[in-house]
Write an enzyme that holds these catalytic residues in place. Structure first.
Site, mmCIF file in Angstrom:
data_model
loop_
_atom_site.group_PDB
_atom_site.id
_atom_site.type_symbol
_atom_site.label_atom_id
_atom_site.label_comp_id
_atom_site.label_asym_id
_atom_site.label_seq_id
_atom_site.Cartn_x
_atom_site.Cartn_y
_atom_site.Cartn_z
ATOM 1 N N ASP A 103 -21.228 2.112 -33.226
ATOM 2 C CA ASP A 103 -21.722 2.713 -33.066
ATOM 3 C C ASP A 103 -23.788 3.421 -33.601
ATOM 4 O O ASP A 103 -24.103 2.575 -34.469
ATOM 5 C CB ASP A 103 -21.375 4.031 -33.942
ATOM 6 C CG ASP A 103 -19.839 4.573 -33.832
ATOM 7 O OD1 ASP A 103 -19.730 3.611 -32.098
ATOM 8 O OD2 ASP A 103 -19.499 4.965 -34.165
ATOM 9 N N HIS A 159 -18.855 -5.320 -32.994
ATOM 10 C CA HIS A 159 -17.996 -5.683 -33.078
ATOM 11 C C HIS A 159 -18.767 -6.774 -31.134
ATOM 12 O O HIS A 159 -20.093 -6.928 -31.482
ATOM 13 C CB HIS A 159 -17.658 -4.932 -32.034
ATOM 14 C CG HIS A 159 -16.837 -3.334 -32.450
ATOM 15 N ND1 HIS A 159 -15.055 -3.738 -32.853
ATOM 16 C CD2 HIS A 159 -16.772 -3.406 -33.600
ATOM 17 C CE1 HIS A 159 -14.801 -2.911 -34.247
ATOM 18 N NE2 HIS A 159 -15.618 -2.919 -34.405
ATOM 19 N N SER A 261 -27.689 0.499 -41.468
ATOM 20 C CA SER A 261 -28.812 -0.359 -41.049
ATOM 21 C C SER A 261 -28.872 -0.416 -39.776
ATOM 22 O O SER A 261 -28.501 0.820 -38.417
ATOM 23 C CB SER A 261 -28.069 -2.005 -41.844
ATOM 24 O OG SER A 261 -29.250 -2.394 -41.826
#
Length: 297
Positions: A103, A159, A261
């Protein structure tokens, strides 16, 4: 998206509010503040954690804990690294698609002209500045890049964007500058100064290449990769090139940041950015980021 024309544009002026934000988040002793936050976030106290989250929500209205598998956390770190309820991030499994690994808010993105790209308009850096492996960096000349900024309120796990294999993590120790847009307008080659790791993704295609570069920041400087036994952070004193052998299917969890980050995605010139991938747009893990060749692990 940003192109080489940005090099001729004047560097943007910061507002008074942006200047104040920069001073508060970057002129403090970044290393010690980051180490303190690492210690504080690991304190296991449900009451202290609830209080910390309540204060955090005053500054992060988009913090969506209702999406997590639990809303009860023993530590602030457990909240930062929370998992999501199943089914909330549908995955595009089309073989020609590279999905977003996380995200994020999309930052600078677009073509790499030669070896040059941008962290913000007027602030260029080179592939070799960021990726210490010259042979690997050369694969992305005239390729594509996408900068993905994970805000502190976002889901912090990342991911696999394709079926792939990872044989090595190249860890580069560095500073912990804030990676928000204000700092990117002010600190030249910021990503190249910060703690980061380089993950080359191997798959069965002789021409195509993909690499992820997770970049740590103030209050973070800690990245956990599931293919490694220990996290990489300011206290790490091991080798820079860390061998591993991990296989991932698209969408498999690869690791997480301890706080928000950035991840920079590099793709060879055989790929194109998906329509709608522009600076400032939000994207979820599993959505289409790049399109190109059919990929096989």
């Amino acid at each position: 998206m940003d192109t080489l024309d940005s090099a001729t544009e004047p560097k943007p002026l910061l507002t008074v509010r942006e200047q104040l934000n920069f001073l508060l988040t970057n002129r403090l002793p970044r290393r010690w503040l980051t180490l303190f936050m690492g210690w504080f976030s690991r304190i296991e106290s449900p009451a202290l954690t609830r209080l910390s989250i309540a204060v955090w929500q005053l500054f992060a209205e988009d913090l969506r804990l209702q999406d997590a598998t639990t809303q009860s956390f023993r530590s602030l770190q457990a909240c930062f690294t929370r998992q999501l309820k199943p089914g909330l991030r549908p995955l595009d499994n089309s073989p020609e698609v590279v999905t977003s690994p996380c995200d994020a808010i999309i930052g600078a993105c677009g073509p790499i002209e030669g070896n040059r790209l941008f962290q913000a308009k007027g602030f260029p850096y080179t592939l070799e500045d960021l990726i210490p492996d010259a042979a690997l960096a050369r694969r992305y000349r005239n390729g594509r890049f996408v900068t993905l900024r994970l805000k502190s309120s976002m889901y912090h796990r990342f991911h696999a964007p394709v079926d792939c294999r990872v044989r090595q993590v190249n860890y580069i120790s560095g500073d912990t500058w804030n990676v928000n847009p204000i700092a990117l307008k002010k600190v030249e080659k910021l990503f190249c100064k910060n703690e980061r790791a380089v993950l080359e993704l191997e798959f069965d295609h002789p021409e195509a290449s993909l690499t992820l570069v997770p970049v740590a920041a103030i209050l973070v400087a800690s990245m956990k990769f599931h293919c490694l036994p220990e996290p990489l952070d300011l206290k790490y004193r091991g080798p820079n090139r860390i061998p591993c052998d991990a296989h991932f299917h698209k969408g498999d969890e690869m690791g997480y940041f301890q706080h928000g980050s950035t991840i920079i995605v590099f793709a060879s010139e055989h790929y194109q950015l998906s329509p709608g991938i522009t600076s400032g747009q939000p994207i979820n893990m599993g959505q289409v980021l790049l399109t190109g060749h059919q990929l096989n692990s």
